[in-house]
Design a protein around this motif. Structure first.
Motif, short mmCIF file in Angstrom:
data_model
loop_
_atom_site.label_atom_id
_atom_site.label_comp_id
_atom_site.label_asym_id
_atom_site.label_seq_id
_atom_site.Cartn_x
_atom_site.Cartn_y
_atom_site.Cartn_z
N GLY A 17 52.31 -33.93 -2.20
CA GLY A 17 50.98 -33.92 -3.06
C GLY A 17 50.11 -32.73 -2.52
O GLY A 17 49.52 -32.36 -3.68
N ASP A 21 54.69 -30.34 -4.83
CA ASP A 21 54.51 -30.96 -5.94
C ASP A 21 56.03 -32.08 -6.15
O ASP A 21 56.94 -31.92 -6.87
CB ASP A 21 54.47 -30.24 -7.34
CG ASP A 21 54.65 -30.93 -8.65
OD1 ASP A 21 54.47 -32.13 -8.72
OD2 ASP A 21 54.89 -30.29 -9.57
N TRP A 22 55.82 -33.01 -5.48
CA TRP A 22 56.93 -34.06 -5.38
C TRP A 22 57.48 -34.41 -6.73
O TRP A 22 58.53 -34.51 -7.19
CB TRP A 22 56.57 -35.08 -4.39
CG TRP A 22 55.80 -36.17 -4.80
CD1 TRP A 22 54.50 -36.19 -4.28
CD2 TRP A 22 55.94 -37.11 -5.56
NE1 TRP A 22 53.83 -37.06 -4.79
CE2 TRP A 22 54.66 -37.86 -5.65
CE3 TRP A 22 56.89 -37.73 -6.29
CZ2 TRP A 22 54.38 -39.05 -6.30
CZ3 TRP A 22 56.86 -38.96 -6.99
CH2 TRP A 22 55.77 -39.57 -6.84
N ARG A 23 56.48 -35.00 -7.44
CA ARG A 23 56.73 -35.72 -8.80
C ARG A 23 57.34 -34.73 -9.70
O ARG A 23 58.34 -34.82 -10.27
CB ARG A 23 55.43 -36.34 -9.33
CG ARG A 23 55.89 -37.12 -10.57
CD ARG A 23 54.56 -37.43 -11.39
NE ARG A 23 54.82 -38.29 -12.62
CZ ARG A 23 54.88 -37.49 -13.55
NH1 ARG A 23 54.97 -36.44 -13.70
NH2 ARG A 23 55.30 -38.49 -14.87
N VAL A 27 61.27 -34.48 -11.34
CA VAL A 27 61.32 -34.75 -12.62
C VAL A 27 62.18 -33.22 -13.29
O VAL A 27 63.08 -33.42 -14.03
CB VAL A 27 60.12 -34.77 -13.40
CG1 VAL A 27 60.39 -34.73 -15.16
CG2 VAL A 27 59.48 -36.33 -13.21
N ALA A 44 61.11 -39.11 -15.00
CA ALA A 44 59.62 -39.36 -14.69
C ALA A 44 59.43 -40.69 -14.20
O ALA A 44 58.54 -40.88 -13.16
CB ALA A 44 58.64 -38.95 -15.66
N GLU A 45 59.92 -41.63 -14.96
CA GLU A 45 59.65 -43.19 -14.53
C GLU A 45 60.61 -43.36 -13.10
O GLU A 45 59.92 -44.15 -12.18
CB GLU A 45 60.42 -43.97 -15.56
CG GLU A 45 60.33 -45.59 -15.25
CD GLU A 45 58.83 -46.13 -15.15
OE1 GLU A 45 58.61 -47.07 -14.61
OE2 GLU A 45 57.75 -45.57 -15.69
N ALA A 47 61.07 -41.40 -10.72
CA ALA A 47 60.18 -40.64 -9.69
C ALA A 47 59.16 -41.52 -9.15
O ALA A 47 59.02 -41.72 -8.03
CB ALA A 47 59.93 -39.12 -10.03
N LEU A 48 58.38 -42.19 -10.05
CA LEU A 48 57.19 -42.87 -9.69
C LEU A 48 57.86 -44.26 -9.19
O LEU A 48 56.97 -44.77 -8.12
CB LEU A 48 56.40 -43.16 -10.96
CG LEU A 48 55.55 -41.85 -11.51
CD1 LEU A 48 54.94 -42.49 -12.87
CD2 LEU A 48 54.50 -41.56 -10.82
N ARG A 51 58.94 -43.46 -5.51
CA ARG A 51 57.98 -43.01 -4.52
C ARG A 51 57.34 -44.56 -4.39
O ARG A 51 56.80 -44.67 -3.18
CB ARG A 51 57.07 -42.08 -5.22
CG ARG A 51 56.07 -41.51 -4.12
CD ARG A 51 56.37 -41.06 -2.97
NE ARG A 51 55.42 -40.55 -2.13
CZ ARG A 51 55.70 -40.10 -0.95
NH1 ARG A 51 56.40 -40.31 -0.30
NH2 ARG A 51 54.25 -39.71 -0.20
N TRP A 103 64.70 -34.82 -2.73
CA TRP A 103 63.77 -34.77 -1.49
C TRP A 103 63.79 -33.50 -0.64
O TRP A 103 62.92 -33.06 -0.20
CB TRP A 103 63.40 -36.08 -0.94
CG TRP A 103 63.26 -37.26 -1.74
CD1 TRP A 103 63.94 -38.06 -2.00
CD2 TRP A 103 61.82 -37.53 -2.10
NE1 TRP A 103 63.44 -39.12 -2.89
CE2 TRP A 103 62.10 -38.71 -2.96
CE3 TRP A 103 60.45 -37.01 -2.09
CZ2 TRP A 103 60.89 -39.38 -3.45
CZ3 TRP A 103 59.60 -37.38 -2.84
CH2 TRP A 103 59.73 -38.86 -3.45
#
Length: 121
Positions: A17, A21-23, A27, A44-45, A47-48, A51, A103
């Motif tokens: 972060g 920009d991990w997210r 994505v 996107a879902e 990734a969240l 994490r 990652w």
């Protein structure tokens, strides 16, 4: 107290972060890869949710519930849980490995390299 730049020996800060920009990286990388593989997952879902398993996985190690485990293995276990939660089609072992290694492919924020280079000087 005044610090001279030559007196600074170590700078510690968060990486996820702050430097990468991990997210967005996850994505973008997995969306492109998934399209090429014909794998339709809401990256996107994923990734969240993925994490979201980080702290609980680390807590399992910290509490002694499981012995020291490297982060790649913790991410791998969490990925399996997330894919199941999302009712995603099973990935082959090669596909699962590729997704888990995202990652290692995180992209820096636009100003991160210049900022780190400046700090190094």
């Amino acid at each position: 107290m005044t610090f001279k730049p030559s007196a600074i020996r170590l700078i510690v800060f968060d990486t996820f972060g702050t430097v990468v920009d991990w997210r967005g990286s996850i994505v973008r990388d997995l969306s492109k890869w998934g399209d090429a593989q014909g794998i339709a997952i809401d990256w996107a879902e994923l990734a969240l949710r993925w994490r979201g398993h980080y702290r609980p996985q680390m807590d399992r190690v910290r509490s002694g519930e499981i012995s020291w485990t490297n982060l790649d293995d913790l991410h791998d276990q969490a990925l399996g849980h997330v894919l199941a939660e999302m009712n995603a089609l099973p990935l082959t072992p090669v596909q699962h490995f590729h997704v888990n290694r995202v990652w290692h492919r995180l992209e820096p924020w636009e100003d991160s390299v210049a900022g780190l280079t400046r700090l190094k000087s």
